[in-house]
Design a protein around this motif. Sequence first.
Motif, short mmCIF file in Angstrom:
data_model
loop_
_atom_site.label_atom_id
_atom_site.label_comp_id
_atom_site.label_asym_id
_atom_site.label_seq_id
_atom_site.Cartn_x
_atom_site.Cartn_y
_atom_site.Cartn_z
N TYR A 186 0.79 -1.23 0.00
CA TYR A 186 0.00 0.00 0.00
C TYR A 186 0.82 1.28 0.00
N SER A 187 1.84 1.29 -0.84
CA SER A 187 2.46 2.56 -1.22
C SER A 187 2.35 2.69 -2.73
N SER A 188 2.64 3.87 -3.24
CA SER A 188 2.43 4.14 -4.67
C SER A 188 3.72 4.03 -5.47
N GLU A 189 4.71 3.31 -4.96
CA GLU A 189 6.02 3.27 -5.62
C GLU A 189 6.10 2.16 -6.68
N ASN A 190 7.34 1.88 -7.10
CA ASN A 190 7.58 1.04 -8.28
C ASN A 190 7.16 -0.41 -8.14
N GLN A 191 6.96 -0.90 -6.90
CA GLN A 191 6.58 -2.30 -6.77
C GLN A 191 5.26 -2.59 -7.46
N LEU A 200 19.61 2.04 -4.40
CA LEU A 200 18.68 2.00 -3.27
C LEU A 200 17.54 2.98 -3.52
N GLY A 201 16.33 2.55 -3.20
CA GLY A 201 15.17 3.40 -3.37
C GLY A 201 14.14 3.10 -2.30
N PRO A 202 12.90 3.53 -2.49
CA PRO A 202 11.89 3.37 -1.44
C PRO A 202 11.48 1.94 -1.16
N VAL A 203 11.60 1.04 -2.15
CA VAL A 203 11.12 -0.34 -1.98
C VAL A 203 12.12 -1.32 -2.58
N PHE A 204 11.98 -2.58 -2.20
CA PHE A 204 12.75 -3.65 -2.83
C PHE A 204 12.26 -3.82 -4.26
N GLN A 205 13.19 -3.73 -5.23
CA GLN A 205 12.84 -3.79 -6.64
C GLN A 205 14.08 -4.18 -7.44
N PRO A 206 13.95 -4.40 -8.76
CA PRO A 206 15.09 -4.87 -9.54
C PRO A 206 16.32 -3.98 -9.48
N SER A 207 16.14 -2.67 -9.40
CA SER A 207 17.30 -1.77 -9.38
C SER A 207 18.21 -2.03 -8.19
N ASN A 208 17.67 -2.61 -7.08
CA ASN A 208 18.49 -2.89 -5.91
C ASN A 208 19.61 -3.88 -6.20
N PHE A 209 19.42 -4.69 -7.24
CA PHE A 209 20.46 -5.66 -7.58
C PHE A 209 21.69 -5.00 -8.19
#
Length: 561
Positions: free
Chosen positions: A66-71, A187-196
Motif C-alpha cells: 500500500y504505497s504508490s512506488e515502483n513495486q 537504493l530506493g523506497p522499496v525492494f525492486q530490480p534496481s536494488n540488484f
Amino acid sequence: ARGLEKSPTLHDSLQMRVVIGMDTEVKRQPIPLEKRNIGKRLGAIAQFIGVSLLFGIAYTQDPIYYSSENQNTKYLQGLANAGYGFLSNDWTANTIDPLPAFTTLVQWTYQLIHPEYGFYLFYILIFGAYVYSLTAIVAEVFPLRRYQTRLLLFFALLLLFHTLDIEIFDFELDEHLHYGVAEQYILGPVFQPSNFGVFLLISIYAFLKDRPYWAVACLAIAGSFHPAYFPSVAALTLSYMGILAFQERQWTRSLWVGIVSGILIFPVFAYMYFTFQDTTPELTQQAASIIVNQRIPHHSIPVLWLEDGQAYVQTILVAIALYCVWRTRLFYILIGPFIAAVALTVVQVFINNDFVAFIAPWRISVFLVPVATSILIAQFITTLANRYPTWVRQRSLLIARISFGIILSMVIVGGVEQFQKVQKADGTFGMMEHVKATKQADDLYLLRPNEKELRKFRLYTGAPIFINRKTHPYKDVEVVEWNQRVELGDEFYRKRGVGQCGMLRNELKPYNITHIVVPSDSLERSCPRLVEEYRDEYYAVLSTKRLYRPRQSRQAKTASL
C-alpha cells in the motif's frame, strides 16, 4: 587469604590468571582452530546483520502492498503468476515479461517464504551488502580497517548522507549523494530490480581483490535481474579487461574475463533480444517514442534532467573523488565508466535518439555516485587523522561517541518515519477495502490512469484494472495498445455525464469493464443504469452490470409478470 586457604578450588582458579608484574608463565589450554574459525564466522554474520538492520531502519522501506512506488509495476506479473487475487486476469499482467528473473523471485517469495515479509528481508540483506561493499572498496585505498574509530565514523557519515533530509539549492543530501542522475538509483523506497545494482559494487570490490571472474559473475547477476544495467555491465567489463591487458600485461586473462562475462550475461541478453524483436520498424519507433517522450521523459531526456543542475553537482563530486584515488586501481576501474556516461550523455543531447534515450547509458551513474560519496568521506577522515594525529588520538573516545550519536539519531528518526509509512494515510483505503472484500473473478475496474494514489489498487486489492499510466509493457505492439487504453481512460474521466455514459456504451464496451471508480465529489448520475455499490467521502464504486444487460421490452415484462 583465609578464604583461599580454605578453598583450594578458588585458589587454583586464581592461579590460572595472568597478574601484571609477575613473571610466572601460565599455560592455557589452546582453543582449537576449528572452533576459533566458527566463532569468527558467527561474529562476522552477527555484525553483518546488525549493520544491515541499523542501515535498513534508518533508510526505511515503503510498505509493499500500500504505497504508490515502483513495486506496483515490478511485482505485478510475479504476484499474478503466484495466484494473488485475480491479477492473472489483468491485461498488463499478461503482457510479455521484461524482468523474468525478478518475476520468478517475486513468485517464489510469495508462495514459499511469505507474501510480504520476505521482500523486506531481501532488502535488509541488500542494505548490508551495500554498506559492506562501499566500505570494502574504499578500505582498499584508505586505511580505515586498521582504526576502529575511523571505521565507525565512516559508517556514521555514510548513514547520515543517505538519510539526512536537508535540501541545499534543490540538492537533496539524502538522495543526490547516493542516487545517480535522472532519478535513477540502486537504493530506493522499496525492494525492486534496481536494488540488484549492489552486485555492481560487489563486483568492483572483487576485482580490487584480484578476483576478476567473481567480478564478472556479479555483473551478470545485476544484469540478469535488471537488464537496464547492461551499459554498466559492459563498461565495467571493458574496464577490467583494460586493466588486466594494458596495466598488468595479462592479455590472455583479459580475453578470458571478457569471454566469461559475455557467456554469463548472454542468456538474459538473448531473451531480451529475441523476445522484444521489432514487429515493424515503424511500430518499434512509435513504441520507443511513447515510452521515452510520454512515459519516462524524466529518465530518458537529458535536457529535462539537466535543467535543475543536480546532475552537474553529482558529476563534479565524482570527478573530485576520482582525483582523490588518482593512479590507484580503483581510479582505473571507475574512469572508463565515468567517461562513457558523460560522453554518451553529451552525444545524446545533440543527436536526440530515442534508442539511446531508452537504454539510458547515464544509468552508469547509479554506482559512480555512491562510490564517489564513500571516497570523499574516507578522504575527509584520513586527511583529518593525518593532519591532526595527536588531536584525533586524544579525542578518539569523543569521536566514537559522536559517531554512535549520529547512528542512534538516524535510526530513531528512521524508525519514526517507518511507523508513519505503514499508516494508511490517504482516502483510498476505504474504497479499496470494499473492492478487496467483494471482488469476483470476472471483475475489471476502470480507474483514472494518472492518479498516483491509485497505483497501489492492483496490489492492495488483488483486482484487475483496465489500465494505468505507471505500469507499461515493453513489446512494441503492447506499448501501442497500452497507450490507446491510457488515452481512452483519460478521455472518459475528462468527459462528464452523458459523454461518460456514451463511452461506456461504445468505445469501452468491448473491454467488459464491470466497475468504475470515481471521486465522490465528481459523481454524476447521468447513466441511470449504473449501480452505486460503495461510496465514502473520497471515492465511489459504480457497477456497469445493469448497463450492459439487455433491456426487456414492455411485452416481455408483462409476460414475465
